[in-house]
Design a protein around this motif. Structure first.
Motif, PDB file in Angstrom:
ATOM      1  N   UNK A  30     -38.515 -39.028  -0.807  1.00 44.04           N
ATOM      2  CA  UNK A  30     -38.741 -40.482  -0.887  1.00 44.04           C
ATOM      3  C   UNK A  30     -37.802 -41.241   0.040  1.00 44.04           C
ATOM      4  N   UNK A  31     -36.600 -40.711   0.265  1.00 44.18           N
ATOM      5  CA  UNK A  31     -35.629 -41.335   1.166  1.00 44.18           C
ATOM      6  C   UNK A  31     -35.919 -41.022   2.634  1.00 44.18           C
ATOM      7  N   UNK A  32     -36.908 -40.179   2.891  1.00 50.50           N
ATOM      8  CA  UNK A  32     -37.271 -39.830   4.258  1.00 50.50           C
ATOM      9  C   UNK A  32     -36.361 -38.804   4.895  1.00 50.50           C
ATOM     10  N   UNK A  33     -35.650 -38.032   4.058  1.00 55.43           N
ATOM     11  CA  UNK A  33     -34.674 -37.080   4.588  1.00 55.43           C
ATOM     12  C   UNK A  33     -35.208 -35.665   4.723  1.00 55.43           C
ATOM     13  N   UNK A  34     -36.361 -35.379   4.108  1.00 54.69           N
ATOM     14  CA  UNK A  34     -36.921 -34.032   4.235  1.00 54.69           C
ATOM     15  C   UNK A  34     -38.362 -34.012   3.758  1.00 54.69           C
ATOM     16  N   UNK A  35     -39.022 -32.873   3.954  1.00 54.42           N
ATOM     17  CA  UNK A  35     -40.399 -32.675   3.528  1.00 54.42           C
ATOM     18  C   UNK A  35     -40.434 -32.441   2.019  1.00 54.42           C
ATOM     19  N   UNK A  36     -41.620 -32.273   1.450  1.00 53.19           N
ATOM     20  CA  UNK A  36     -41.790 -32.261   0.002  1.00 53.19           C
ATOM     21  C   UNK A  36     -41.794 -30.867  -0.613  1.00 53.19           C
ATOM     22  N   UNK A  37     -41.565 -29.828   0.169  1.00 52.53           N
ATOM     23  CA  UNK A  37     -41.757 -28.473  -0.319  1.00 52.53           C
ATOM     24  C   UNK A  37     -40.798 -28.042  -1.417  1.00 52.53           C
ATOM     25  N   UNK A  38     -41.326 -27.267  -2.356  1.00 48.24           N
ATOM     26  CA  UNK A  38     -40.537 -26.641  -3.414  1.00 48.24           C
ATOM     27  C   UNK A  38     -41.286 -25.368  -3.797  1.00 48.24           C
ATOM     28  N   UNK A  39     -40.577 -24.385  -4.314  1.00 47.32           N
ATOM     29  CA  UNK A  39     -41.187 -23.080  -4.548  1.00 47.32           C
ATOM     30  C   UNK A  39     -41.547 -22.826  -5.990  1.00 47.32           C
ATOM     31  N   UNK A  40     -42.739 -22.257  -6.167  1.00 47.48           N
ATOM     32  CA  UNK A  40     -43.144 -21.813  -7.491  1.00 47.48           C
ATOM     33  C   UNK A  40     -42.161 -20.787  -8.046  1.00 47.48           C
ATOM     34  N   UNK A  41     -41.909 -20.842  -9.360  1.00 55.92           N
ATOM     35  CA  UNK A  41     -42.643 -21.579 -10.387  1.00 55.92           C
ATOM     36  C   UNK A  41     -42.246 -23.051 -10.537  1.00 55.92           C
ATOM     37  N   UNK A  42     -41.299 -23.545  -9.733  1.00 51.63           N
ATOM     38  CA  UNK A  42     -41.042 -24.986  -9.727  1.00 51.63           C
ATOM     39  C   UNK A  42     -42.173 -25.683  -8.983  1.00 51.63           C
ATOM     40  N   UNK A  43     -42.417 -26.926  -9.371  1.00 56.75           N
ATOM     41  CA  UNK A  43     -43.482 -27.723  -8.759  1.00 56.75           C
ATOM     42  C   UNK A  43     -42.930 -29.107  -8.459  1.00 56.75           C
ATOM     43  N   UNK A  44     -43.699 -29.879  -7.719  1.00 56.69           N
ATOM     44  CA  UNK A  44     -43.254 -31.225  -7.382  1.00 56.69           C
ATOM     45  C   UNK A  44     -43.136 -32.104  -8.629  1.00 56.69           C
ATOM     46  N   UNK A  45     -42.335 -33.139  -8.517  1.00 58.98           N
ATOM     47  CA  UNK A  45     -42.065 -34.046  -9.625  1.00 58.98           C
ATOM     48  C   UNK A  45     -43.362 -34.616 -10.205  1.00 58.98           C
ATOM     49  N   UNK A  46     -43.458 -34.640 -11.519  1.00 55.54           N
ATOM     50  CA  UNK A  46     -44.596 -35.256 -12.199  1.00 55.54           C
ATOM     51  C   UNK A  46     -44.629 -36.751 -11.874  1.00 55.54           C
ATOM     52  N   UNK A  47     -45.821 -37.252 -11.594  1.00 54.46           N
ATOM     53  CA  UNK A  47     -45.970 -38.649 -11.181  1.00 54.46           C
ATOM     54  C   UNK A  47     -45.403 -39.632 -12.190  1.00 54.46           C
ATOM     55  N   UNK A  48     -45.375 -39.266 -13.472  1.00 55.37           N
ATOM     56  CA  UNK A  48     -44.885 -40.219 -14.467  1.00 55.37           C
ATOM     57  C   UNK A  48     -43.396 -40.481 -14.321  1.00 55.37           C
ATOM     58  N   UNK A  49     -42.686 -39.624 -13.559  1.00 54.68           N
ATOM     59  CA  UNK A  49     -41.255 -39.828 -13.348  1.00 54.68           C
ATOM     60  C   UNK A  49     -40.947 -40.561 -12.045  1.00 54.68           C
ATOM     61  N   UNK A  50     -41.965 -40.813 -11.213  1.00 49.11           N
ATOM     62  CA  UNK A  50     -41.713 -41.498  -9.948  1.00 49.11           C
ATOM     63  C   UNK A  50     -40.978 -42.825 -10.148  1.00 49.11           C
ATOM     64  N   UNK A  51     -41.467 -43.703 -11.049  1.00 55.72           N
ATOM     65  CA  UNK A  51     -40.791 -45.007 -11.190  1.00 55.72           C
ATOM     66  C   UNK A  51     -39.330 -44.877 -11.605  1.00 55.72           C
ATOM     67  N   UNK A  52     -39.037 -43.933 -12.470  1.00 55.13           N
ATOM     68  CA  UNK A  52     -37.659 -43.733 -12.942  1.00 55.13           C
ATOM     69  C   UNK A  52     -36.732 -43.372 -11.787  1.00 55.13           C
ATOM     70  N   UNK A  53     -37.152 -42.428 -10.955  1.00 54.94           N
ATOM     71  CA  UNK A  53     -36.313 -42.002  -9.839  1.00 54.94           C
ATOM     72  C   UNK A  53     -36.242 -43.092  -8.767  1.00 54.94           C
ATOM     73  N   UNK A  54     -37.380 -43.721  -8.479  1.00 48.84           N
ATOM     74  CA  UNK A  54     -37.386 -44.799  -7.486  1.00 48.84           C
ATOM     75  C   UNK A  54     -36.478 -45.951  -7.883  1.00 48.84           C
ATOM     76  N   UNK A  55     -36.492 -46.325  -9.151  1.00 44.86           N
ATOM     77  CA  UNK A  55     -35.656 -47.430  -9.610  1.00 44.86           C
ATOM     78  C   UNK A  55     -34.177 -47.078  -9.452  1.00 44.86           C
ATOM     79  N   UNK A  56     -33.816 -45.847  -9.792  1.00 43.02           N
ATOM     80  CA  UNK A  56     -32.419 -45.428  -9.650  1.00 43.02           C
ATOM     81  C   UNK A  56     -31.986 -45.468  -8.193  1.00 43.02           C
TER      82      UNK A  56
END
Length: 291
Positions: A258-284
């Motif tokens: 989100x800060x534009x510092x890197x691509x979005x990749x992450x490795x299974x079994x981890x997955x990208x952040x659930x959309x319901x947490x986007x506002x929480x992280x963005x606000x912080x």
């Protein structure tokens, strides 16, 4: 002795999960410019559990090369197999790491006497500064303060990352071994308190996204400026908490994207952040003017 704000660096990846080597270079430069005091390559936050051994060593070597002596580099070389931990630690030394971070063996739940023998064997096999890493919430194995004390006189063992967030435990550790090894926090929310007690620094997730502020926080705490450190930590608390709204490093990797510092990749079994947490992280991030 390594002190201050020590970032537990993410391993940037492309959308397909492959390591983004150019992105890794940029992150190392970002931390050097922002005042981070030391860098941990391939710890928990660096997805050590899902990198191959070859990738693990390549990331360590790349971080050492890019840093080029401008910051101490700590290589994550822990494993639940003593022989594997020895091999990784030997390789990290060959690659030029300044120290190694050795997580308590996970999953197989060794007794305390097994932990002592494990770390004695690594120290006897590799002459490089070694930092113990206790994070029972992930490993299902708690290295007790008495066990740390039993290892504190081994020359190669120079510190411990205590990630329980328990301030009574921190005080006990500092009282037991603080004159023989460095005690580092591994819990961003309480790190300043541990440093005010005599700890030497913070191995940090939050520092990935707020390196300058985390460096400032550590300097205040190490200088004994309790009120100022507390006030800054309160400013950072929303960000600290947001970095663990899902399992680390899911939120911190999304924040860096989100800060534009890197691509979005992450490795299974981890997955990208659930959309319901986007506002929480963005606000912080927004409240600290990071986006």
């Amino acid at each position: 002795m390594i002190t201050g704000s020590i970032v537990a660096l993410v391993t940037p990846m492309h959308a397909d999960g492959q390591v983004d080597w150019d992105g890794l270079d940029r992150l190392v430069e970002f931390h050097i410019k922002q005042g981070t005091d030391s860098i941990v390559a391939v710890g928990t936050t660096g997805e050590s559990a899902t990198l191959s051994t070859e990738e693990h060593c390549d990331v360590i070597g790349r971080v050492v090369k890019v840093a080029a002596g401008r910051r101490p580099i700590i290589a994550g070389t822990g494993a639940n197999s003593t022989s594997e931990a020895i091999e990784l630690t030997q390789e990290a030394k060959k690659l030029g790491a300044d120290a190694c971070l050795l997580v308590t063996p996970y999953y197989n739940k060794p007794p305390q006497r097994g932990l002592i023998k494990h770390h004695e064997a690594i120290a006897a096999s590799v002459d490089i500064p070694q930092i113990l890493y206790n994070v029972p919430g992930r490993t299902a194995c708690d290295m007790l303060p008495e066990t740390v004390a039993a290892l504190a006189d081994i020359e190669q063992i120079v510190g411990i990352k205590e990630a329980t967030g328990d301030m009574d435990r921190a005080r006990q550790l500092i009282d037991l071994v603080g004159d023989r090894m460095a005690v580092y926090s591994g819990d961003d929310e309480t790190a300043y308190q541990l440093m005010l007690m005599g700890g030497k620094g913070n191995i940090s997730v939050t520092a990935n996204v707020a390196p300058a502020l985390m460096h400032q926080l550590c300097m205040l705490a190490l200088d004994g400026q309790a009120d100022e450190a507390k006030a800054l930590n309160e400013r950072l608390m929303q960000l600290h908490k947001s970095m663990f709204c899902e399992a680390n490093p899911i939120p911190v990797k999304w924040a860096l994207k989100r800060m534009g510092l890197m691509d979005r990749g992450i490795r299974l079994p981890l997955v990208e952040l659930d959309e319901r947490f986007y506002p929480k992280v963005e606000l912080a991030l927004a409240n600290l003017e990071l986006i």
